[in-house]
Design a protein around this motif. Structure first.
Motif, PDB file in Angstrom:
ATOM      1  N   ILE A 109      10.275 -45.632  26.504  1.00  0.00           N
ATOM      2  CA  ILE A 109      10.124 -47.075  26.655  1.00  0.00           C
ATOM      3  C   ILE A 109       8.646 -47.383  26.439  1.00  0.00           C
ATOM      4  O   ILE A 109       7.798 -46.829  27.145  1.00  0.00           O
ATOM      5  CB  ILE A 109      10.579 -47.563  28.040  1.00  0.00           C
ATOM      6  N   ILE A 110       8.342 -48.198  25.442  1.00  0.00           N
ATOM      7  CA  ILE A 110       6.942 -48.551  25.228  1.00  0.00           C
ATOM      8  C   ILE A 110       6.754 -50.053  25.389  1.00  0.00           C
ATOM      9  O   ILE A 110       7.718 -50.829  25.359  1.00  0.00           O
ATOM     10  CB  ILE A 110       6.419 -48.095  23.845  1.00  0.00           C
ATOM     11  N   ILE A 121      15.597 -37.262  34.328  1.00  0.00           N
ATOM     12  CA  ILE A 121      14.217 -37.176  34.786  1.00  0.00           C
ATOM     13  C   ILE A 121      13.424 -38.278  34.090  1.00  0.00           C
ATOM     14  O   ILE A 121      13.527 -38.476  32.890  1.00  0.00           O
ATOM     15  CB  ILE A 121      13.636 -35.759  34.563  1.00  0.00           C
ATOM     16  N   VAL A 122      12.693 -39.040  34.895  1.00  0.00           N
ATOM     17  CA  VAL A 122      11.945 -40.178  34.368  1.00  0.00           C
ATOM     18  C   VAL A 122      10.458 -39.890  34.471  1.00  0.00           C
ATOM     19  O   VAL A 122       9.978 -39.475  35.526  1.00  0.00           O
ATOM     20  CB  VAL A 122      12.262 -41.468  35.167  1.00  0.00           C
ATOM     21  N   LEU A 123       9.738 -40.050  33.380  1.00  0.00           N
ATOM     22  CA  LEU A 123       8.283 -39.923  33.420  1.00  0.00           C
ATOM     23  C   LEU A 123       7.703 -41.330  33.373  1.00  0.00           C
ATOM     24  O   LEU A 123       7.727 -41.977  32.324  1.00  0.00           O
ATOM     25  CB  LEU A 123       7.786 -39.114  32.219  1.00  0.00           C
ATOM     26  N   ILE A 177      11.975 -39.163  39.515  1.00  0.00           N
ATOM     27  CA  ILE A 177      10.890 -39.878  38.827  1.00  0.00           C
ATOM     28  C   ILE A 177       9.556 -39.167  39.057  1.00  0.00           C
ATOM     29  O   ILE A 177       9.215 -38.826  40.188  1.00  0.00           O
ATOM     30  CB  ILE A 177      10.760 -41.333  39.327  1.00  0.00           C
ATOM     31  N   VAL A 178       8.829 -38.939  37.971  1.00  0.00           N
ATOM     32  CA  VAL A 178       7.445 -38.485  38.098  1.00  0.00           C
ATOM     33  C   VAL A 178       6.574 -39.713  37.887  1.00  0.00           C
ATOM     34  O   VAL A 178       6.628 -40.336  36.832  1.00  0.00           O
ATOM     35  CB  VAL A 178       7.085 -37.423  37.041  1.00  0.00           C
ATOM     36  N   PHE A 179       5.783 -40.071  38.906  1.00  0.00           N
ATOM     37  CA  PHE A 179       4.985 -41.293  38.815  1.00  0.00           C
ATOM     38  C   PHE A 179       3.631 -41.018  38.156  1.00  0.00           C
ATOM     39  O   PHE A 179       3.265 -39.872  37.888  1.00  0.00           O
ATOM     40  CB  PHE A 179       4.800 -41.912  40.201  1.00  0.00           C
ATOM     41  N   LYS A 220       8.107 -52.340  31.874  1.00  0.00           N
ATOM     42  CA  LYS A 220       8.625 -50.978  31.663  1.00  0.00           C
ATOM     43  C   LYS A 220       8.949 -50.286  32.986  1.00  0.00           C
ATOM     44  O   LYS A 220      10.048 -49.757  33.178  1.00  0.00           O
ATOM     45  CB  LYS A 220       7.577 -50.111  30.940  1.00  0.00           C
ATOM     46  N   SER A 221       7.958 -50.289  33.901  1.00  0.00           N
ATOM     47  CA  SER A 221       8.168 -49.587  35.170  1.00  0.00           C
ATOM     48  C   SER A 221       9.193 -50.291  36.039  1.00  0.00           C
ATOM     49  O   SER A 221       9.908 -49.639  36.810  1.00  0.00           O
ATOM     50  CB  SER A 221       6.849 -49.466  35.926  1.00  0.00           C
TER      51      SER A 221
END
Lengths: 265, 283
Positions: B39-40, B166-168, B89-91, B47-48
């Protein structure tokens, strides 16, 4: 990266290091109570030998313990001198207005001196051989009975461990802000007390805002990692009693016995 | 029929209480199981917010009957914890998501929350730490780790709970190039090994280029989506909203502006170079 140690933990390897923090905390508290049982030369001698033995068991340099006593040495000496000059009784050697030197004064001063010193020594034994986190675990264990009156001990424990974990992070943050302010001409090291206190204000505001942001981020991360209060939570870090701890506590019971026998009734 | 789409989002809007403009404006999209989605969008494009809606940290606005489905589970108050078991989620900030006092404690945090018995935790934790190559730091404190190492620990903490997705969330934006490459290669390996679906929110165009699908956000709207090829070839659109385009697409655009005809099927830097070399030899 700055490596700031919280507490006074000194890395080492001896039997004291392998003891359970709960045992050490309990023993320290018991010792402080027991010291007040001592009331004659022989019981004070027992207490002194006991604490020196504990110091020796850590296998650390004596300087570390001297560093523990040093900040309080003036308080100890001051209290001892008060005892020395204001206690009246026994043989009076010298008297001037309200001041007096008596045999009771001498013994009392020495007793007070020993009492202070051994308490500091024993608590130093605990704090230098136990990591802050372990101490927090031990405190949690000690507070457990409070659960019965609905005090959220688990939450308090989590708060303690997060607080300990963030101390170095906040220090880093502080240095970063200090350097940023310095690079724009702020001066933290000169001027009187008031000037210095004023210089700290522009440091505190960003630091405060930063820590709020950290707290918000952290709570988001905790929640998305499934934290939902104490409900059904298990613990990864588990403390284990071993024989060393029972032997250690046995020594303290022995100390109690000796003091009860040898003190003046 | 088994769902091929692990995430289904339909008609979702969201406004933060203190603002008038919606942060997310009627968005619908799907994410294929086992795919990599980027997602850009620039800062504040929502996005977040999308991610926080997917795992129930935020609740979408009522209007337009929104629906969020993760791994076949419709997100409601009752299923939110089930959904969180599936999404890790990796924040962005490595420090602000490190809860434990040591690496092992932090990896165990998610397991503790889920009430996993101690006997199992002592098996899972070292495995997860090993998977991200941090075994020698098991008892290290966060103050002694680099940003990249902390992010690896965050990934280990997520692997420990065995999620599906997994979300970066800009997870590499505070890292140096070396740390960033390490994180991305670990995530890539884990995706293959555990059949994970990856969603990466990013400013880094090379990271976005690793995806199968790219979503472009602007002012809370999903303005375009598709494969990396279709999205990044829309150079002028991306530039209009202030986004970067991969270097190779920029070259293509410049060449075409200079009236050099390029075939449509140039999909990589290598193909472009080959073509240009041949072009030269023909002249």
């Amino acid at each position: 990266m700055s490596k700031i140690l919280i507490g006074r933990y000194v890395a080492g390897d001896s039997i004291v290091y392998r003891m359970d923090p709960r045992g050490k905390l309990l023993a320290t508290i018991l010792f402080i109570l027991f010291v007040f049982l001592a009331n004659n030369p022989i019981s004070y001698l027992i207490v002194t030998i006991f604490s020196l033995a504990a110091v020796a068991a850590t296998k650390l340099k004596p300087k570390i313990f001297w560093d523990g006593v040093k900040p309080l040495i003036w308080l100890i000496l001051f209290t001892s001198f008060l005892q020395l000059f204001f206690t009246v009784g026994g043989t009076v050697y010298w008297r001037w207005t309200i001041f007096a030197l008596s045999s009771y004064g001498f013994t009392n001063a020495i007793f007070i001196f020993i009492r202070f010193t051994v308490i500091i020594l024993i608590s130093t034994v605990m704090t230098v051989t136990t990591k802050p986190l372990e101490i927090a675990d031990a405190i949690e264990w000690l507070l457990k009975p409070l659960k019965l009156i609905r005090i959220p001990v688990d939450k308090i424990a989590l708060v303690m461990s997060i607080a300990l974990r963030f101390v170095p992070t906040l220090f880093d943050e502080t240095f970063k802000i200090m350097n940023a302010q310095r690079s724009r001409g702020a001066d933290f090291n000169n001027g009187g007390l008031v000037t210095r206190a004023k210089a700290i204000t522009p440091l505190l505001v960003p630091l405060f805002i930063n820590s709020l942001e950290t707290a918000i981020d952290l709570s988001t991360a905790m929640e998305s990692r499934g934290y939902r209060g104490d409900k059904g939570r298990t613990k990864f870090r588990v403390l284990k009693w071993s024989n060393v701890d029972f032997i250690n506590l046995f020594y303290f019971v022995l100390l109690l016995g000796l003091l009860l026998v040898f003190r003046t009734h | 029929m088994a769902t091929d789409n692990i995430i289904k989002i339909k008609n979702v809007s969201f406004s933060y209480p203190e603002s008038d403009a919606p942060a997310i404006d009627n968005i619908s999209f799907n994410v294929k199981r086992g795919s990599w989605t980027s997602i850009i969008g620039h800062n504040g494009s929502g996005k977040s917010t999308i991610i926080r809606l997917i795992n129930g940290l935020l609740v979408p606005d009522e209007n337009g009957s929104p629906s969020i489905e993760v791994d076949g589970i419709k997100l409601t108050d009752d299923t939110v914890w089930e959904v969180r078991n599936r999404v890790g989620i990796v924040f962005q900030n490595p420090d602000n998501q490190f809860v434990g006092a040591t690496v092992a404690d932090d990896v165990a945090f998610g397991l503790e929350n889920r009430g996993i018995p101690h006997s199992e935790m002592v098996k899972i934790v070292p495995e997860a730490i090993k998977a991200v190559g941090m075994s020698e730091y098991t008892n290290a404190e966060p103050a002694n780790l680099s940003g990249g190492q902390k992010q690896r620990v965050a990934i280990a903490g997520i692997l420990a709970i065995k999620p599906k997705i997994i979300v970066l969330d800009e997870a590499t934006s505070m890292l140096d190039p070396e740390g960033r490459n390490q994180i991305l290669s670990i995530v890539k390996d884990m995706k293959e090994k555990y059949d994970l679906t990856v969603i990466s929110i990013t400013h880094d165009i090379d990271e976005a280029n690793m995806a199968d699908q790219v979503l472009v956000m602007n002012d809370g709207k999903l303005i375009t989506q598709g494969s990396t090829k279709t999205v990044f070839s829309q150079v002028s659109l991306l530039k209009n909203i202030g986004l970067d385009v991969p270097f190779f697409e920029q070259i293509k655009e410049k060449l075409q502006q200079d009236a050099i005809k390029l075939p449509d099927n140039l999909d990589s830097e290598k193909e472009l170079i080959n073509y240009l070399c041949q072009l030269n030899s023909k002249m």
